[in-house]
Design a protein around this motif. Structure first.
Motif, mmCIF file in Angstrom:
data_model
loop_
_atom_site.group_PDB
_atom_site.id
_atom_site.type_symbol
_atom_site.label_atom_id
_atom_site.label_comp_id
_atom_site.label_asym_id
_atom_site.label_seq_id
_atom_site.Cartn_x
_atom_site.Cartn_y
_atom_site.Cartn_z
ATOM 1 N N ARG A 24 0.830 -1.208 0.000
ATOM 2 C CA ARG A 24 0.000 0.000 0.000
ATOM 3 C C ARG A 24 0.865 1.259 0.000
ATOM 4 O O ARG A 24 0.511 2.268 -0.621
ATOM 5 N N VAL A 25 1.995 1.198 0.684
ATOM 6 C CA VAL A 25 2.921 2.330 0.682
ATOM 7 C C VAL A 25 3.440 2.570 -0.727
ATOM 8 O O VAL A 25 3.464 3.716 -1.216
ATOM 9 N N ARG A 26 3.843 1.502 -1.409
ATOM 10 C CA ARG A 26 4.423 1.634 -2.749
ATOM 11 C C ARG A 26 3.443 2.229 -3.751
ATOM 12 O O ARG A 26 3.848 2.871 -4.719
ATOM 13 N N GLN A 27 2.154 2.017 -3.528
ATOM 14 C CA GLN A 27 1.149 2.572 -4.440
ATOM 15 C C GLN A 27 1.055 4.093 -4.334
ATOM 16 O O GLN A 27 0.583 4.749 -5.261
ATOM 17 N N ALA A 28 1.512 4.641 -3.216
ATOM 18 C CA ALA A 28 1.361 6.078 -2.977
ATOM 19 C C ALA A 28 2.629 6.877 -3.238
ATOM 20 O O ALA A 28 2.590 8.107 -3.258
ATOM 21 N N ILE A 29 3.758 6.179 -3.442
ATOM 22 C CA ILE A 29 5.041 6.889 -3.481
ATOM 23 C C ILE A 29 5.775 6.705 -4.800
ATOM 24 O O ILE A 29 5.439 5.858 -5.620
ATOM 25 N N SER A 30 6.815 7.528 -4.944
ATOM 26 C CA SER A 30 7.799 7.327 -5.994
ATOM 27 C C SER A 30 9.148 7.764 -5.437
ATOM 28 O O SER A 30 9.216 8.587 -4.520
ATOM 29 N N LEU A 31 10.202 7.190 -5.976
ATOM 30 C CA LEU A 31 11.552 7.432 -5.457
ATOM 31 C C LEU A 31 12.506 7.767 -6.577
ATOM 32 O O LEU A 31 12.565 7.071 -7.588
ATOM 33 N N THR A 32 13.237 8.857 -6.390
ATOM 34 C CA THR A 32 14.334 9.201 -7.296
ATOM 35 C C THR A 32 15.616 9.144 -6.488
ATOM 36 O O THR A 32 15.774 9.880 -5.508
ATOM 37 N N LEU A 34 14.452 13.950 -16.721
ATOM 38 C CA LEU A 34 13.765 12.743 -17.191
ATOM 39 C C LEU A 34 13.582 11.764 -16.039
ATOM 40 O O LEU A 34 12.522 11.131 -15.899
ATOM 41 N N ASP A 35 14.593 11.634 -15.200
ATOM 42 C CA ASP A 35 14.517 10.717 -14.060
ATOM 43 C C ASP A 35 13.365 11.103 -13.133
ATOM 44 O O ASP A 35 12.594 10.252 -12.682
ATOM 45 N N ILE A 36 13.229 12.404 -12.857
ATOM 46 C CA ILE A 36 12.135 12.865 -12.004
ATOM 47 C C ILE A 36 10.799 12.673 -12.720
ATOM 48 O O ILE A 36 9.799 12.294 -12.100
ATOM 49 N N ALA A 37 10.784 12.901 -14.031
ATOM 50 C CA ALA A 37 9.561 12.675 -14.810
ATOM 51 C C ALA A 37 9.128 11.215 -14.721
ATOM 52 O O ALA A 37 7.939 10.911 -14.566
#
Length: 256
Positions: free
Chosen positions: A78-86, A146-149
């Motif tokens: 559930r955490v992974r569904q809400a986040i993104s990591l750079t 691009l990485d952040i995109a």
């Protein structure tokens, strides 16, 4: 009774050791929705360890951490569904074009019309003109954009930026700062780790200083400035920089 809204990130007593080396010794902080929170510290202070725990890549030894109201240890999916990591270094495929990278991520996230998603991201991050060039021909600033995109595909509610401007020249760093500010203005919660004091000063709504495994100061830039001795008056009043505040706080703790 009125329900108190859950803050996007809540960390209490977080501990982590690598063999005999204790990296985190009881870290506490909270992050408000739609804000930029900077975790500031020297190399080896434990900033990346905190991010890895919050991103469910690492299990804590003790304490609790909740992201979007979900315990990172008990509810990682559930955490992974809400986040993104750079991460610290751009995780892009240099053999693909910018558009192909974005289409691939959109497909992996099962989004409808991946090409439209890619085109939207390219426009949003100022990469439309370079969309069909291989990433190997991109500048450092373009790769980071691009990485952040890529991290923002699917519009995550919370984004972790771990040392996002490492190795970038000043112009590219300013480009990334502009993107980060725009993310927060759009309602995204941003946790930023950095060792660049100017970066925290420019971006953060709140700044926490991580030193020797603990948060030793946490507040707005104005609040941290109040921890510093009163400004000296010579011909003009000289306000302390964040660098002076950081060195004063860390030096004080090491002397105790």
């Amino acid at each position: 009774m009125q329900t108190v809204p859950t803050k996007p990130i809540q960390v209490q007593g977080l501990r982590k050791s690598y063999k005999q080396h204790q990296v985190l010794k009881g870290v506490d902080f909270e992050v408000e929705k739609g804000s930029i929170f900077a975790l500031l510290g020297s190399n080896g202070a434990g900033k990346s360890t905190v991010v890895k725990i919050l991103a469910t890549l690492l299990q804590p030894d003790g304490g609790t951490a909740a992201v979007n109201g979900c315990d990172v240890a008990a509810e990682p999916d559930r955490v992974r569904q809400a986040i993104s990591l750079t991460g610290q270094f751009a995780a892009v495929d240099e053999l693909l074009t910018g558009r192909e990278n974005l289409v691939m991520i959109a497909k992996l996230r099962y989004l409808k019309n991946p090409r439209r998603v890619a085109d939207d991201m390219l426009q949003r991050f100022g990469l439309t003109d370079a969309a069909d060039r291989k990433v190997s021909a991109y500048s450092g600033g373009m790769r980071r954009r691009l990485d952040i995109a890529l991290s923002f595909v699917g519009n995550p509610q919370i984004i972790f930026l771990d040392e996002p401007t490492t190795g970038l020249d000043p112009e590219a760093r300013i480009e990334v700062w502009s993107i980060v500010k725009a993310l927060a203005e759009g309602g995204t919660t941003v946790l930023l780790t950095t060792q660049y004091l100017e970066e925290a000063e420019q971006l953060a709504d709140r700044i926490a200083i991580l030193h020797d495994g603990r948060i030793i100061a946490n507040g707005t830039l104005a609040e941290l400035k109040r921890l510093f001795p009163s400004a000296k008056t010579e011909y003009v009043e000289k306000q302390p920089t964040l660098e002076e505040i950081f060195l004063a706080i860390v030096g004080k703790k090491e002397a105790e």
